[in-house]
Design an enzyme around this catalytic site. Structure first.
Site, PDB file in Angstrom:
ATOM      1  N   ASN A  11       0.793  -1.230   0.000  1.00 48.82           N
ATOM      2  CA  ASN A  11       0.000   0.000   0.000  1.00 48.82           C
ATOM      3  C   ASN A  11       0.828   1.284   0.000  1.00 48.82           C
ATOM      4  O   ASN A  11       0.340   2.329  -0.421  1.00 48.82           O
ATOM      5  CB  ASN A  11      -0.979   0.001   1.182  1.00 48.82           C
ATOM      6  CG  ASN A  11      -0.283  -0.061   2.522  1.00 48.82           C
ATOM      7  OD1 ASN A  11       0.765  -0.685   2.671  1.00 48.82           O
ATOM      8  ND2 ASN A  11      -0.862   0.594   3.514  1.00 48.82           N
ATOM      9  N   GLY A  87       2.894  -5.290   7.767  1.00 44.94           N
ATOM     10  CA  GLY A  87       1.830  -6.037   7.107  1.00 44.94           C
ATOM     11  C   GLY A  87       0.697  -6.328   8.071  1.00 44.94           C
ATOM     12  O   GLY A  87       0.590  -5.710   9.141  1.00 44.94           O
ATOM     13  N   SER A  88      -0.136  -7.280   7.709  1.00 45.70           N
ATOM     14  CA  SER A  88      -1.314  -7.592   8.505  1.00 45.70           C
ATOM     15  C   SER A  88      -0.951  -8.349   9.777  1.00 45.70           C
ATOM     16  O   SER A  88       0.141  -8.935   9.890  1.00 45.70           O
ATOM     17  CB  SER A  88      -2.297  -8.433   7.684  1.00 45.70           C
ATOM     18  OG  SER A  88      -1.774  -9.736   7.473  1.00 45.70           O
ATOM     19  N   GLY A  92       1.825 -11.256  10.140  1.00 45.53           N
ATOM     20  CA  GLY A  92       2.839 -11.003  11.145  1.00 45.53           C
ATOM     21  C   GLY A  92       3.014 -12.181  12.098  1.00 45.53           C
ATOM     22  O   GLY A  92       4.138 -12.512  12.486  1.00 45.53           O
ATOM     23  N   GLU A 109       5.404  -4.107  12.540  1.00 47.95           N
ATOM     24  CA  GLU A 109       4.435  -3.023  12.376  1.00 47.95           C
ATOM     25  C   GLU A 109       3.227  -3.635  11.698  1.00 47.95           C
ATOM     26  O   GLU A 109       3.221  -3.849  10.487  1.00 47.95           O
ATOM     27  CB  GLU A 109       5.044  -1.876  11.563  1.00 47.95           C
ATOM     28  CG  GLU A 109       4.278  -0.573  11.677  1.00 47.95           C
ATOM     29  CD  GLU A 109       3.128  -0.459  10.696  1.00 47.95           C
ATOM     30  OE1 GLU A 109       1.978  -0.735  11.120  1.00 47.95           O
ATOM     31  OE2 GLU A 109       3.368  -0.132   9.533  1.00 47.95           O
ATOM     32  N   CYS A 143      -2.432   1.802   7.110  1.00 43.65           N
ATOM     33  CA  CYS A 143      -2.487   1.204   8.449  1.00 43.65           C
ATOM     34  C   CYS A 143      -2.924   2.212   9.501  1.00 43.65           C
ATOM     35  O   CYS A 143      -3.625   1.861  10.454  1.00 43.65           O
ATOM     36  CB  CYS A 143      -1.152   0.564   8.817  1.00 43.65           C
ATOM     37  SG  CYS A 143       0.256   1.690   8.781  1.00 43.65           S
TER      38      CYS A 143
END
Length: 338
Positions: A11, A87-88, A92, A109, A143
């Protein structure tokens, strides 16, 4: 020298690549970076520019491929000293699992469900503009986007009316054309996820948007209207999951304390903002909200000199600022006797 590694999402492929690579190289390390399989060309192009500018071979290595193969191999590797992942939450957890036992230092993160709280004394027009840009920038695929909006009862009706008016001014389309303010979702899967979340919202009233755009040129893309949902059920996925798209749930609350309690119910703790003219409100919010970064009268924008990272399910470790350099250096004690 043992190189660090980074795995980044699709993204924000330029910005997040810079966040990962700049401090690693500044600290004297080569770095291995894996971009998302959806956006590999961006990282490859930046690496080519760096080489053209004089960066020596081997300092910045780009490894492309899918997460379940290449990403897993990097996570499992014992030849790489550290890993910074963005990432998600679900991915993660997989990265953590595959890194276990390798001795890597991790920065994670992960996802967020950032709350924005608007107090009764807030500058209403400024807060409305902040909510619109903070939620619908990049089609909501950020995010630290505003994903939940809590508004004081005293101003909720007027605020929501203004929010609806400003949201409906957003022009959706192909971002290469002048005047377009919001583009499509990244994929068909992302579009389907947004539609599913809206269908599962419970009792919330859709007061703006709520539909896939399919007419004309929209038919070839993953376009969805900027959407506002008023007072969804507290168990709604809109208030409990990370919604990566242009849906903004709005909840009226009777006090700042109620807003903080409501906002802290999710497992996430990335960012949060409060909109108020009161320093007391600002301190109360900052002290009690579960978040790694707190804004007052703004949201989303992060200066590169300040630490950034989350709490709870949103991850651990910090990027940017001096903290970023710490991840890419080691302390070593040397004692010399004459």
């Amino acid at each position: 020298m043992i190189a660090p590694e980074s795995i980044i999402p699709w993204n924000m492929p330029v910005l997040i690549m810079a966040w990962k690579t700049a401090p690693a190289i500044a600290a004297g390390n080569p770095i291995v970076l894996k971009p998302s399989a959806k956006t590999p060309l961006t990282a490859l192009a930046i690496a080519a520019l760096a080489k053209e500018a004089g960066m020596p071979d081997g300092v910045l290595e780009i490894v492309t491929g899918r997460g379940e193969t290449v990403g897993r191999a990097l996570a499992e590797s014992r030849e790489l000293a550290s890993l910074s992942f963005t990432g998600s939450v679900a991915t993660g957890k997989e990265v953590e699992k595959f890194s276990c036992g390798t001795g890597k230092r991790l920065i994670m993160e992960l996802g967020g469900s950032d709350p924005m709280v608007v107090c009764a004394d807030a500058d209403m027009d400024k807060a409305v503009a902040g909510a619109v840009s903070g939620r619908f920038y990049n089609c909501g695929q950020t995010c630290t986007a505003i994903k939940r909006l809590f508004v004081a009862d005293e101003i909720a009706e007027e605020f929501t009316a203004k929010l609806k008016t400003e949201t409906e001014k957003i022009t959706v389309g192909n971002g290469i054309f002048k005047g377009i303010r919001m583009g499509p979702l990244n994929s068909r899967e992302g579009l389907a996820g947004i539609e599913s979340a809206l269908e599962r919202r419970g009792t919330g009233e859709v007061i703006s948007g709520g539909e896939r755009l399919t007419e004309g040129a929209f038919g070839a893309g993953n376009f969805f209207e900027p959407t506002i949902v008023l007072n969804p059920d507290e168990k709604s996925p809109l208030l409990n999951e990370e919604i990566f798209g242009p849906i903004l749930p709005v909840v009226s609350v009777d006090s700042l304390e109620s807003a903080i309690e409501y906002a802290n119910r999710t497992p996430f703790g990335l960012g949060a903002s409060v909109w108020t003219k009161s320093l007391k409100n600002s301190y109360t919010f900052a002290e009690n909200i579960d978040a790694g970064i707190v804004w007052v009268n703004r949201h989303l924008k992060i200066p590169p000199e300040v630490p950034f990272g989350g709490e709870k399910a949103s991850g651990y470790g910090r990027e940017n600022g001096l903290d970023a350099l710490k991840h890419y250096t080691r302390e070593k004690t040397v004692i010399i006797s004459p």
